[in-house]
Every structure is written in C-alpha cells, then in structure tokens.
Write a protein that holds these residues in place. Sequence first.
Motif, PDB file in Angstrom:
ATOM      1  N   LEU A  44       0.705  -0.972  -0.351  1.00 50.20           N
ATOM      2  CA  LEU A  44       0.174   0.205  -0.010  1.00 50.20           C
ATOM      3  C   LEU A  44       0.842   1.074  -0.007  1.00 50.20           C
ATOM      4  CD1 LEU A  44      -2.727   1.727   0.220  1.00 50.20           C
ATOM      5  CD2 LEU A  44      -2.411   0.921   2.528  1.00 50.20           C
ATOM      6  N   ALA A  45       2.068   0.963   0.410  1.00 49.94           N
ATOM      7  CA  ALA A  45       2.798   2.224   0.655  1.00 49.94           C
ATOM      8  C   ALA A  45       3.577   3.257   0.305  1.00 49.94           C
ATOM      9  CB  ALA A  45       3.578   2.805   2.170  1.00 49.94           C
ATOM     10  N   ALA A  46       4.083   1.576  -1.534  1.00 55.63           N
ATOM     11  CA  ALA A  46       4.513   1.995  -2.409  1.00 55.63           C
ATOM     12  C   ALA A  46       3.285   2.499  -3.414  1.00 55.63           C
ATOM     13  CB  ALA A  46       4.782   0.429  -2.761  1.00 55.63           C
ATOM     14  N   THR A  47       2.634   1.872  -3.460  1.00 56.86           N
ATOM     15  CA  THR A  47       1.540   2.369  -3.814  1.00 56.86           C
ATOM     16  C   THR A  47       1.339   3.593  -3.762  1.00 56.86           C
ATOM     17  OG1 THR A  47       0.272   0.446  -3.802  1.00 56.86           O
ATOM     18  CG2 THR A  47      -0.886   1.669  -5.331  1.00 56.86           C
ATOM     19  N   VAL A  48       0.970   4.464  -2.656  1.00 54.52           N
ATOM     20  CA  VAL A  48       0.706   5.610  -2.678  1.00 54.52           C
ATOM     21  C   VAL A  48       1.610   6.711  -2.934  1.00 54.52           C
ATOM     22  CG1 VAL A  48       0.395   7.272  -0.838  1.00 54.52           C
ATOM     23  CG2 VAL A  48      -1.249   5.252  -1.237  1.00 54.52           C
TER      24      VAL A  48
END
Length: 394
Positions: A163-167
């Motif tokens: 999720l963090a990498a996506t954001v």
Amino acid sequence: MRGRVGSERFEALDAGRGVCALAVAFFHMPLAHPLQQQAWFPNLQFCVDVFFVLSGFVLLHAYGDRLASGRQVLRFVLMRFGRLWPLHALTLGLLVLIETVRFLYLSHHPDAPVATPPFGAAHRPVEIVTNLLFLQNFRTFGDYSWNFPSWSIAVEFWASIVLAATVLAAGPRARLAFVGLATASALALWWVSPRTLFVIQNWGIVRCLFDLFLGCLAYGLRDAVRLPRPAATRAEILAVLALPALVLMLPQGPLGYGASLVFAAAIALFSHQRGAVSGLARAQAPQCLGRWSFSIYLLHLPVIQVFTTAMHYVEQRTGLPHTVILGHDRYLDFGSGLANLAVAAALVAATVPLAALTYRFVERPSLAWFRRNDARLAAPAARAPACSAALVSR
C-alpha cells in the motif's frame, strides 16, 4: 484509532473493531457448543476481512498524504513494525513457554497421554523464526503455526508495505490504482480459492490485499455517504441490522467475496460518526474494547492453550471434560451444549482483562518507543513539513 494529527478520531470504528475481536476469539474457542454445528458459524471469519478493510481505510487516512518519499515510506514501515511486532513477539513467547513447560513435564512423566506432543507439528522450533519474521503464512510449513491467528498480522504487515509503495508511486488519491489492485487481487483470489473468501494458509496475503485496497477505495469515496444526522441514524441502524444478517444468512461459497464490499461501505458510513448508533459506540465500554482489540485478537490463543493443557491434565485424572471430534477438529466437551457454551463465553471474557494489561504494559510503551525513534529519524528533515507519527490501527 487516530488519523492525521488534529483530525477526527474514528471512535465508532474502534468499537466495531472490539466487537470483531471478541467474535474471532469466540470462534476459536475449542468447545463443543451447539453453535459449532450451525451453517453460519464459519462466517464469523468475516471479522478478519473487516480488520483488513478497516486497516486500508485508516492507513490511507493517517498516512496517505505523507508517503511522498522513500524516507517517509521507511518511517511508515518502521511504525507498522512497531505497532504489530512487539505484542506478536510476546504472545509467541508465551506459547513457546507453554510448550517448554509441557516438554519438561512429559520428560518426567513419559507415560502421560497427550493430545499432541510438545514442539510437534505447527509448534516446531524452526517455525519460531518464520513467525518472528512475519513469514509464517508464505508456503513455509503448511500448518497453522504457533499463534495461528497471527497469520493475518503477518500478511497485513507486508500488504501495508505494498500500500505504501502504491501511494508513493501513484499518490493518495489514485483511485484508479486502488481499483486496479483490488480487482487484480480479487481475480488472483478467485484463481487460488474460487469457492470461498476464507483462504488462509499460503494465500492469505491475496485476501488481505483485496480487502486492504477496498478499504482505500472506501476512504476515497467516503464523502459520498456523508449524510445529515437523521438520515445517518437511519443508515447506521440499517447497517447494524444488515451486517449480522450477512453473517447469519450468507451461504458458504463465492458470494462471500461481496461481503467485503458491504464492509467497506459500512466503514465509510460510520467514519462520519453522525448517527445515534455512533453515539452509542463512543461510550466507555465499547471504546475500551476497541483499544484492547489487538491484544484480544492475539492473546486469546495463549489463553486457549493454557486452558486446554490444564483440561487434558484434569481429564487424565477425572475423566472430565471429554474430548470429542467434530469434523476434523478436536473439541472439549463438558457434558452439555449449554455448559460448553458457557465455558467458551467465560474464556472470551477472561481474555479481556488480560488484554487490558498487555495494552497498558506492552502495546502503548512499545509504540511510544517507536514513535520517539521515528522523531529522531525525522530530525534531518526538520525543515520539511511536520509529520508526527500517528497512532494507527492494527
């Protein structure tokens, strides 16, 4: 459950988390009570999907606009580790201690009958390492390993990094990215588990990603369910009636995939806290359960292990309680369905004060330590906009 500094606290969602933690604890109680035979009983596993959807929702709220660099993602990962790992390690240590006591006892009483040998399947020493590394759910040994409810903690840690990498790559308002990843996860989940949402061993990460990105979508669309107060009360009452009905009436099978969509919509609705049900959820008792929910979730298995170990010892000497087999699992039987139900409820109740203690003496101090060190990590970027670490969800 806090969002960004200065933003609202999702107290109604906290209370829901507490209810779900109690439901999961009750589901795992190894008593031969009459609810075990009900067709709807396995649907209590939906509570884990509520946790996952809720985590996606809250993580995007708390961190979505401050994951703009690799350094900020690193800080996020460290805070997630600090939130999840210390209590996980403690409960794992408690189970290792229980197995050690069993091993020492049986080494002096080799003729004593046992249901399972100490440090046997699912309790092998090598699995301690995979549990400590949050790797117990990734095609390692194939058994439910040590504190088996922690499989969801492990996959949520890795999914939150995705999720963090996506954001970081697409920005916190990248709804198309969230739609694409939720859809891709749903298709992958359908491929590996076409008959049920309740996949755990080996493919639990796919289930978590599906739910987590639905939670992100729910956060992005929450303004669509911001209702006036009278309408919000009616909608919340409808949701409170619909969610248990979903558990009671939804048949086992692929329709379960749609349940996570309902959970996402309900979370978005209750996040506004504008109805009368939200008002009730903000009372002291529901809020305490919400604060203790993570401890309840991880601590109930050590409570079960202590109880079952003691009962097997008593059974050897008194003949009660009996051990019975239902399906493929072993349960304790105290002679009647009502007695078994009462014991199961009592064990859940006994977990709550213990969870309050671990929240006070493990969760809060460990997270405070990680927050202090996060502040030191942020010191070189003092001229950048302040990004105080929020107390995020499980």
